[in-house]
Every structure is written in C-alpha cells, then in structure tokens.
Design an enzyme around this catalytic site. Structure first.
Site, PDB file in Angstrom:
ATOM      1  N   GLU A 218       0.840  -1.212   0.000  1.00 25.78           N
ATOM      2  CA  GLU A 218       0.000   0.000   0.000  1.00 25.78           C
ATOM      3  C   GLU A 218       0.868   1.253   0.000  1.00 25.78           C
ATOM      4  O   GLU A 218       1.606   1.513   0.953  1.00 25.78           O
ATOM      5  CB  GLU A 218      -0.910  -0.020   1.238  1.00 25.78           C
ATOM      6  N   ASP A 251      -5.256   2.929  -1.686  1.00 27.77           N
ATOM      7  CA  ASP A 251      -6.084   3.572  -0.663  1.00 27.77           C
ATOM      8  C   ASP A 251      -6.453   4.934  -1.245  1.00 27.77           C
ATOM      9  O   ASP A 251      -5.561   5.721  -1.590  1.00 27.77           O
ATOM     10  CB  ASP A 251      -5.274   3.705   0.637  1.00 27.77           C
ATOM     11  N   HIS A 254      -4.763   8.230  -0.324  1.00 26.70           N
ATOM     12  CA  HIS A 254      -3.300   8.286  -0.402  1.00 26.70           C
ATOM     13  C   HIS A 254      -2.738   8.901  -1.669  1.00 26.70           C
ATOM     14  O   HIS A 254      -1.619   8.610  -2.057  1.00 26.70           O
ATOM     15  CB  HIS A 254      -2.723   6.868  -0.247  1.00 26.70           C
ATOM     16  N   ASP A 318     -11.300   1.257   5.050  1.00 25.69           N
ATOM     17  CA  ASP A 318     -10.268   1.793   5.949  1.00 25.69           C
ATOM     18  C   ASP A 318     -10.605   3.226   6.343  1.00 25.69           C
ATOM     19  O   ASP A 318     -10.307   4.160   5.608  1.00 25.69           O
ATOM     20  CB  ASP A 318      -8.892   1.735   5.251  1.00 25.69           C
TER      21      ASP A 318
END
Ligand code: RNT
Ligand code: ZN
Length: 408
Positions: A218, A251, A254, A318
């Site tokens: 990630e 993500d 991000h 998340d």
C-alpha cells in the site's frame, strides 16, 4: 414501489433481481480498527506513523470482549457478504513481541469469524505504534536490527494469513503498509527505498501459498509529521509489485486530491490479476473520514462492476472516526460501499460503452444523467428487506449505546 422500480429499470435493459443477487455475492472486507480508534490489543502504545484518530466519543472498545461485542452488533446491521480485516496488533493474549506472533494468537478471531459466518479474514502486519519504529522508520531503517525485526514480523504475518486462508477456506489478503518517511527535505531519497526493496525481497523469500495469500503493498503520498518524503510511494510499489508478481493496494486517501483511484483501477487491471483497495474518504488529506455514498465512490464501484472485476478487485474499508458513535461510523461506511455497488449494478454498461465506441458523446452524457434520478432508493430498500434489514440502523445503535457503550 419495488415493482414499479423494476419496470423502470427494465426499460433500460436492467434486471433489478439480477443486480440484487450479484450484490449479495460481492465480499467487502471490514476493518476491525474502526471499533477502538486503531489502538489494538497488544499494548503497542499510542497511535503513531502519521495517522491519527480525532474525537473522544464515549464507549470505545477497550478489550477483546468489547471489540467482539461491537463487531457482532455492527455486522448484524450490515447487509451482504462480509470479511473481517485484522491488524497484527489485535493479537489475543500474546506474550511475545510482534516478530514472534503465531497463528495461535489469532485462533480466537478465527473462532469468532466462523461464528459470524464470515467469508474470510484479511490481515495486516502492524508497523506502527511500537517501540521498534525507530526515528519513524521500519522496513527501510538503516538500523539492521530494526529492519530485521520488521522483516520477521511480516514473515510471521504471512504465516498467520496462510492459517486464516486454511481455516476459512478463502484467500487472505496480506497488506503491507509502513509509515516510513521524513518530515523535511531528505538528503537521500534512494537509499531508504533500496533498503525497503531489500526487506520486501527477504519477506517474499518465504515459501508461502501464493494462491491463498495475496500479498499487497500500500503506497502513500504523505502522513502527518512525514510530509516531505514517503519511502513507500506509488511508483516504488507499483514497480515492485509488477516485477515481483504481487498485488498493489490502492487507498483512495493516499493520492493527491485531484488523482482518482477510480481511474487507477482499470489502469492496473490491464496488468494485474488482482487489485486491492482501501476504501476511505479523504477530506483535503488522508483523513480517513467515514465512507459516504458520493461521486468518487460511485465511480470506483462502476470500474469494478463494468469491467467484470468483482472477483479481481478486493474491496476493503479503511476509516476511523472517534468523534461519532463508532458502530454507526462502521455501518454507514459499509452500507455506502454496498449502495455504490448496487448503483453500478443498475446501469446498462454495455449500452453506454457502445455509445462511447460510436463516439456518440451527446447520447452518452444524456443517458448517464438519466441514471442519476432512477428509482435507485427503492431497489436499495428492497435489497435491505431481503437481507432482513431495515433502513434505520440508528435506533438500534442508539439503544446499544444506552445499554452497553455508555456503561464503559
Ligand atoms: C495509513 C494506511 C493504513 C492504515 C491501517 C490502519 O495511512 O491507510 O492502511 O490506515 O493499516
Ligand atoms: Zn489504508
């Protein structure tokens, strides 16, 4: 109302029954860490690594029993197929350090996941909130003993993921995220990346079942206190994953706010068999706000559905909000994901794709606009009804707050 909606969609060539049936089958992996503000059960210490939970809403789960009770309650209000996403810091009763964690420290979680009839368990090594995060670094640390410690932790985590896959008879996505980076302008951006590469090579030397354990990396653009440089950047991990036949995890908090994960999914699908996601909601920065049914989420769901990638894109959630009821945060985000998937399933993608291929952009725009006001809400309600759920989850959560959370 549902039979009218069914007819309305049928006129667009869409079978609402088929959409409902497909939705039920798309697994969503739900993160355990929304329940306790990412504190964990292994006493690692205060949350670190450039991520933060803000808020002080009463009732945080303080131990395994409370966390299980909250997960059970929250999951009972979430429709569809569910997986559990655990972090290594949620080991139960471990008297050893993270580099020595074993499947037995997660046996209680497996028992619990089976009790709830979950589809599988995904896993994450926890490389933050621990004394061995030295000067903000883990797998890229210049201190060999620190770097080795985290390599061993990742290997131990892969073995635990294999155990989850075996026990649950379903794959386990093992996602590697590290907080490593620098607050201010570095003097050397390459050396830490070469060390991270070496660490990943060492981890992947482990002989594990690549069918069952899907190792993902990630990337991130920056974190709080780590604003100038992130070792595990997007380019670094995408190249590493491509060369080493592992998976990328995107993500959507991000990236730069004008970069869209919905556009990255098909870019990666051109090269990878699997793409993993952390679905979150960034507000100006990687803020991990609760996922809501909004435009970018719809676009993400469309890319999954219209590319027939529901078994290629591993959907995980998340986010962590400590300023509102934590169960409500959990359920709101999971339902939003489900809504977006249903929304995407209720679009005649073949027709729209054909318009694009013919360069009939006028009709394409008009049709896409029409979808925005079809009777989506009615089909959603019908789906909930068939899942034996009500639209209102707040009443039950408030009751749980009165009966359980407020007594903590
Ligand atoms: C942090 C990453 C990471 C964490 C969880 C807790 O920015 O998104 O995935 O949120 O592992
Ligand atoms: Zn994430």
């Amino acid at each position: 109302m549902y039979s009218d909606a069914k007819k309305e969609y049928a006129a667009y060539g869409i079978d609402t029954e088929a959409a409902i049936a497909s939705l039920r089958d798309i697994p969503v992996s739900i993160h355990c860490w929304q329940g306790d503000d990412v504190v964990g059960l292994d006493g690692g210490g205060a949350l670190s690594g450039g991520i933060q939970t803000t808020g002080n809403y009463p009732g945080r789960a303080r131990n395994f029993e409370e966390l299980k009770a909250d997960i059970k309650k929250a999951f009972s209000l979430m429709p569809g197929k569910k997986r559990l996403n655990l972090h290594a810091s949620y080991a139960v009763g471990a008297e050893v350090d993270r580099d020595k964690y074993e499947p037995k420290h997660f046996a209680e979680w497996v028992k619990f996941a089976k009790e709830l009839g979950l589809d599988g368990i995904d896993f994450n090594p926890t490389m933050f909130s621990h004394k061995n995060v030295k000067d903000g670094l883990t797998l890229s640390s210049p201190d060999e003993s620190i770097r080795k410690f985290w390599v061993e932790h990742c290997k131990a985590s892969i073995r635990i993921a294999e155990y989850f896959a075996r026990e649950m008879q379903s794959h386990s996505c093992l996602n590697i995220w590290i907080p490593d980076g620098y607050k201010d302008v570095p003097a050397d951006r390459l050396t830490p990346r070469l060390r991270l590469k070496k660490s990943l090579d060492e981890i992947l030397k482990l002989n594990y079942d690549r069918e069952k354990v899907i190792v993902a990396v990630e990337s991130k653009v920056f974190g709080i206190g780590v604003e100038s440089y992130t070792v595990g950047s997007n380019e670094f991990y995408q190249n590493y994953a491509a060369k080493n036949n592992i998976c990328c995890l995107l993500d959507n908090g991000h990236y730069h706010p004008l970069e869209y994960v919905s556009d990255k999914i098909p870019a990666l699908l051109a090269f990878y068999d699997k793409v993993a996601l952390h679905v979150t909601r960034g507000v100006r920065w990687d803020s991990d706000h609760v996922v809501l049914f909004e435009d970018e989420l719809k676009e993400i769901a469309k890319e999954i559905v219209r590319n027939n990638a529901t078994d290629k894109v591993l959907i995980g959630l998340d986010y962590f909000d400590a300023s509102i009821n934590r169960l409500s945060a959990w359920v709101t985000g999971q339902r939003a994901m489900q809504k977006a998937l249903l929304y995407a399933l209720l679009i005649n993608h073949e027709e729209l794709k054909a318009l694009q291929e013919k360069s009939d952009f006028t009709a394409l725009m008009v049709k896409q606009e029409e979808y925005a006001t079809l009777a989506f809400g009615t089909v959603w309600k019908e789906y909930l009804k068939r899942e034996q759920m009500k639209e209102d989850y707040l009443t039950e959560i408030k009751e749980y707050e009165r009966e359980v959370l407020s007594k903590r």
